[in-house]
Design a protein around this motif. Sequence first.
Motif, PDB file in Angstrom:
ATOM      1  N   ALA A  66       0.838  -1.208   0.000  1.00  0.00           N
ATOM      2  CA  ALA A  66       0.000   0.000   0.000  1.00  0.00           C
ATOM      3  C   ALA A  66       0.868   1.251   0.000  1.00  0.00           C
ATOM      4  O   ALA A  66       0.586   2.216  -0.725  1.00  0.00           O
ATOM      5  N   ASP A  67       1.923   1.251   0.806  1.00  0.00           N
ATOM      6  CA  ASP A  67       2.823   2.401   0.846  1.00  0.00           C
ATOM      7  C   ASP A  67       3.502   2.630  -0.499  1.00  0.00           C
ATOM      8  O   ASP A  67       3.633   3.771  -0.941  1.00  0.00           O
ATOM      9  N   LEU A  68       3.919   1.551  -1.169  1.00  0.00           N
ATOM     10  CA  LEU A  68       4.556   1.681  -2.483  1.00  0.00           C
ATOM     11  C   LEU A  68       3.604   2.264  -3.518  1.00  0.00           C
ATOM     12  O   LEU A  68       4.006   3.063  -4.374  1.00  0.00           O
ATOM     13  N   VAL A  69       2.330   1.863  -3.444  1.00  0.00           N
ATOM     14  CA  VAL A  69       1.334   2.318  -4.408  1.00  0.00           C
ATOM     15  C   VAL A  69       0.803   3.708  -4.042  1.00  0.00           C
ATOM     16  O   VAL A  69       0.319   4.434  -4.898  1.00  0.00           O
ATOM     17  N   GLY A  70       0.913   4.060  -2.767  1.00  0.00           N
ATOM     18  CA  GLY A  70       0.432   5.368  -2.327  1.00  0.00           C
ATOM     19  C   GLY A  70      -1.018   5.371  -1.898  1.00  0.00           C
ATOM     20  O   GLY A  70      -1.721   6.365  -2.077  1.00  0.00           O
ATOM     21  N   ILE A  71      -1.487   4.238  -1.349  1.00  0.00           N
ATOM     22  CA  ILE A  71      -2.868   4.127  -0.882  1.00  0.00           C
ATOM     23  C   ILE A  71      -2.857   3.585   0.544  1.00  0.00           C
ATOM     24  O   ILE A  71      -1.810   3.175   1.052  1.00  0.00           O
ATOM     25  N   SER A  72      -4.032   3.558   1.162  1.00  0.00           N
ATOM     26  CA  SER A  72      -4.123   2.985   2.504  1.00  0.00           C
ATOM     27  C   SER A  72      -4.237   1.466   2.412  1.00  0.00           C
ATOM     28  O   SER A  72      -4.592   0.912   1.368  1.00  0.00           O
ATOM     29  N   ARG A  73      -3.931   0.806   3.509  1.00  0.00           N
ATOM     30  CA  ARG A  73      -4.066  -0.644   3.546  1.00  0.00           C
ATOM     31  C   ARG A  73      -5.522  -1.052   3.347  1.00  0.00           C
ATOM     32  O   ARG A  73      -5.824  -2.063   2.716  1.00  0.00           O
ATOM     33  N   MET A  74      -6.454  -0.255   3.852  1.00  0.00           N
ATOM     34  CA  MET A  74      -7.883  -0.544   3.690  1.00  0.00           C
ATOM     35  C   MET A  74      -8.293  -0.450   2.223  1.00  0.00           C
ATOM     36  O   MET A  74      -9.065  -1.270   1.737  1.00  0.00           O
ATOM     37  N   GLN A  75      -7.757   0.533   1.499  1.00  0.00           N
ATOM     38  CA  GLN A  75      -8.059   0.647   0.064  1.00  0.00           C
ATOM     39  C   GLN A  75      -7.529  -0.559  -0.694  1.00  0.00           C
ATOM     40  O   GLN A  75      -8.192  -1.085  -1.584  1.00  0.00           O
TER      41      GLN A  75
END
Length: 84
Positions: free
Chosen positions: A22-31
């Motif tokens: 998620a951090d690599l993609v730039g989103i939250s873990r929930m997303q």
Amino acid sequence: MSRPFYDRARGRNRWLTRQEIADLVGISRMQLWRWEQRKDFQREKEKRVKAYVRSLVKTRKSYADMALNGDIKAFETIVNVMKG
């Protein structure tokens, strides 16, 4: 699932956690979790996993063929991969 990530601190490959992805993609873990629930995401993920596995099998098969034909380096590569 993403490809194994080489962790220099541990000196080996490891799978990325969902939080790291998620951090690599730039989103939250929930997303990321929401995306993983979607059928289209699941199909695309499965397609990419199968392609990745096929690429590994082809590579290892060719190394096996080369080793059977007397290529010592190919044999050593297979042994090193199997050791992990």
